[in-house]
Design a protein around this motif. Sequence first.
Motif, PDB file in Angstrom:
ATOM      1  N   TYR A  42      29.182   6.019   7.038  1.00 30.70           N
ATOM      2  CA  TYR A  42      30.011   6.132   8.239  1.00 30.70           C
ATOM      3  C   TYR A  42      30.418   4.732   8.710  1.00 30.70           C
ATOM      4  O   TYR A  42      29.627   3.808   8.667  1.00 30.70           O
ATOM      5  CB  TYR A  42      29.212   6.838   9.344  1.00 30.70           C
ATOM      6  CG  TYR A  42      30.002   7.089  10.608  1.00 30.70           C
ATOM      7  CD1 TYR A  42      30.739   8.251  10.755  1.00 30.70           C
ATOM      8  CD2 TYR A  42      30.027   6.155  11.636  1.00 30.70           C
ATOM      9  CE1 TYR A  42      31.474   8.480  11.899  1.00 30.70           C
ATOM     10  CE2 TYR A  42      30.765   6.374  12.780  1.00 30.70           C
ATOM     11  CZ  TYR A  42      31.481   7.539  12.914  1.00 30.70           C
ATOM     12  OH  TYR A  42      32.223   7.770  14.047  1.00 30.70           O
ATOM     13  N   PRO A  43      31.652   4.507   9.188  1.00 25.99           N
ATOM     14  CA  PRO A  43      32.721   5.505   9.389  1.00 25.99           C
ATOM     15  C   PRO A  43      33.652   5.693   8.195  1.00 25.99           C
ATOM     16  O   PRO A  43      34.553   6.516   8.268  1.00 25.99           O
ATOM     17  CB  PRO A  43      33.482   4.922  10.577  1.00 25.99           C
ATOM     18  CG  PRO A  43      33.357   3.436  10.394  1.00 25.99           C
ATOM     19  CD  PRO A  43      31.977   3.212   9.811  1.00 25.99           C
ATOM     20  N   ALA A  44      33.476   4.906   7.108  1.00 26.71           N
ATOM     21  CA  ALA A  44      34.356   5.084   5.952  1.00 26.71           C
ATOM     22  C   ALA A  44      34.174   6.472   5.352  1.00 26.71           C
ATOM     23  O   ALA A  44      35.146   7.187   5.117  1.00 26.71           O
ATOM     24  CB  ALA A  44      34.058   4.006   4.906  1.00 26.71           C
ATOM     25  N   GLY A  45      32.920   6.855   5.136  1.00 29.11           N
ATOM     26  CA  GLY A  45      32.616   8.204   4.698  1.00 29.11           C
ATOM     27  C   GLY A  45      32.986   8.502   3.257  1.00 29.11           C
ATOM     28  O   GLY A  45      33.527   7.668   2.530  1.00 29.11           O
ATOM     29  N   GLU A  46      32.652   9.703   2.860  1.00 31.52           N
ATOM     30  CA  GLU A  46      33.002  10.267   1.559  1.00 31.52           C
ATOM     31  C   GLU A  46      33.714  11.593   1.799  1.00 31.52           C
ATOM     32  O   GLU A  46      33.657  12.128   2.909  1.00 31.52           O
ATOM     33  CB  GLU A  46      31.735  10.503   0.721  1.00 31.52           C
ATOM     34  CG  GLU A  46      30.935   9.251   0.439  1.00 31.52           C
ATOM     35  CD  GLU A  46      29.659   9.527  -0.330  1.00 31.52           C
ATOM     36  OE1 GLU A  46      29.444  10.701  -0.732  1.00 31.52           O
ATOM     37  OE2 GLU A  46      28.872   8.584  -0.538  1.00 31.52           O
ATOM     38  N   PRO A  47      34.370  12.155   0.796  1.00 32.93           N
ATOM     39  CA  PRO A  47      35.027  13.453   0.998  1.00 32.93           C
ATOM     40  C   PRO A  47      34.009  14.549   1.323  1.00 32.93           C
ATOM     41  O   PRO A  47      32.913  14.574   0.778  1.00 32.93           O
ATOM     42  CB  PRO A  47      35.709  13.723  -0.350  1.00 32.93           C
ATOM     43  CG  PRO A  47      35.860  12.375  -0.977  1.00 32.93           C
ATOM     44  CD  PRO A  47      34.672  11.590  -0.540  1.00 32.93           C
ATOM     45  N   ASP A  48      34.397  15.439   2.238  1.00 34.29           N
ATOM     46  CA  ASP A  48      33.601  16.645   2.459  1.00 34.29           C
ATOM     47  C   ASP A  48      33.651  17.505   1.200  1.00 34.29           C
ATOM     48  O   ASP A  48      34.615  17.451   0.423  1.00 34.29           O
ATOM     49  CB  ASP A  48      34.163  17.468   3.626  1.00 34.29           C
ATOM     50  CG  ASP A  48      34.003  16.776   4.969  1.00 34.29           C
ATOM     51  OD1 ASP A  48      33.163  15.862   5.085  1.00 34.29           O
ATOM     52  OD2 ASP A  48      34.723  17.162   5.913  1.00 34.29           O
ATOM     53  N   GLU A  49      32.611  18.320   1.018  1.00 35.11           N
ATOM     54  CA  GLU A  49      32.594  19.259  -0.091  1.00 35.11           C
ATOM     55  C   GLU A  49      32.051  20.596   0.384  1.00 35.11           C
ATOM     56  O   GLU A  49      31.218  20.648   1.291  1.00 35.11           O
ATOM     57  CB  GLU A  49      31.706  18.750  -1.243  1.00 35.11           C
ATOM     58  CG  GLU A  49      32.222  17.503  -1.918  1.00 35.11           C
ATOM     59  CD  GLU A  49      31.320  17.050  -3.066  1.00 35.11           C
ATOM     60  OE1 GLU A  49      30.394  17.814  -3.430  1.00 35.11           O
ATOM     61  OE2 GLU A  49      31.544  15.942  -3.592  1.00 35.11           O
ATOM     62  N   LEU A  50      32.515  21.660  -0.254  1.00 38.86           N
ATOM     63  CA  LEU A  50      31.972  22.997  -0.025  1.00 38.86           C
ATOM     64  C   LEU A  50      31.832  23.692  -1.367  1.00 38.86           C
ATOM     65  O   LEU A  50      32.776  23.726  -2.165  1.00 38.86           O
ATOM     66  CB  LEU A  50      32.878  23.818   0.895  1.00 38.86           C
ATOM     67  CG  LEU A  50      32.452  25.274   1.116  1.00 38.86           C
ATOM     68  CD1 LEU A  50      31.070  25.347   1.773  1.00 38.86           C
ATOM     69  CD2 LEU A  50      33.470  26.031   1.956  1.00 38.86           C
TER      70      LEU A  50
END
Length: 349
Positions: free
Chosen positions: A269-277
């Motif tokens: 955070y705050p760059a983050g990674e892609p969400d996944e589901l």
Amino acid sequence: MTALRQQWPMPSAPRPIVIIGTGGIVADAHLPAYRKAGFEVAGLFDLDQDRARTLAAQWDVPHVFASIKEAARADAVFDVAAPPVAHNAILEALPEGAAVLLQKPMGLDLAEATAIRDTAQARGLTASVNFQLRYSAMMLAIADAIRQGRLGELLEVEVRINLVTPWHLFPHLKPNPRVEIVSHSIHYLDTIRALIGNPQGVFARSFGHPSSELVDTRTSILLDYGDRLRVPLSINHHHDFGRRHQEASFRVEGTDGAAQAKLGVLLDYPAGEPDELWLAPRGGPWEQVALSGAWFPDAFIGPMANLQRFAAGEDDVLATRVDDAWRTMALVEACYSAGNTPGTPIPQP
């Protein structure tokens, strides 16, 4: 795979928005989300006028209001992104009957939440709270999978956060007597309520960390939904040993299927990674669901869309209305109360 709902419907005739408060969350989430949605931001107000003017110039917002009274005269929906200690006074200054979205949390404790709820009701405000995780593409999809019966009877809902959070980005939290649950885990508690309703009770405790000036930054919670549905939350914001075993997961498991989400923004955070589901029927295999948006900033569209649609009569339910948000705050309060209760003594010989 049957399509899963991932977005909140948009209002057919969006109203302009006035944002009160111009902190980091407005720059990082509110304004990017509203631009992506095509919402008009008519003006900004902040006690720090220089900061408001700078942000207005960056985002082509046409007006910076000189006072809260001037902002309140605008024919607009109000997005209150100020600290929670200021919410009640701001609500008192807004016109009766206005549509208002309040940044979470709804106060820092249940007494403040109650005062905010009562003020909103007394002034006839159409008011909701920006609990945006439940509006994210991944959580809307999980909710839809549950509605479709794809998971069967729910048996497990588990949240695991084990990573490094840059708390130095939030210096305003230093004096707060409560931090982790009311400022962070509140997202998970609200989303769990949205998915499976209110628990019967809670076991919880928060902990500090020697590297942090904040009062608490680690939490264990077990929500009581009876003897079949297990709902634990394990939250550690200090796993500073490299990325390999860091985790930000939200798992829902039933008799017929399971869903596993990665809350990517929390990792680095705050760059983050892609969400996944990911979804799987019993026995597998797992299949990744393509997501239409991320928690940050896309999920911030949902609460504003729902508020505007409800105010216009297009939605029957205001999902995070202040009286429902009060129940999330009541759950937060119960967690803190549980943390002050000693554990059951171990029998001695």
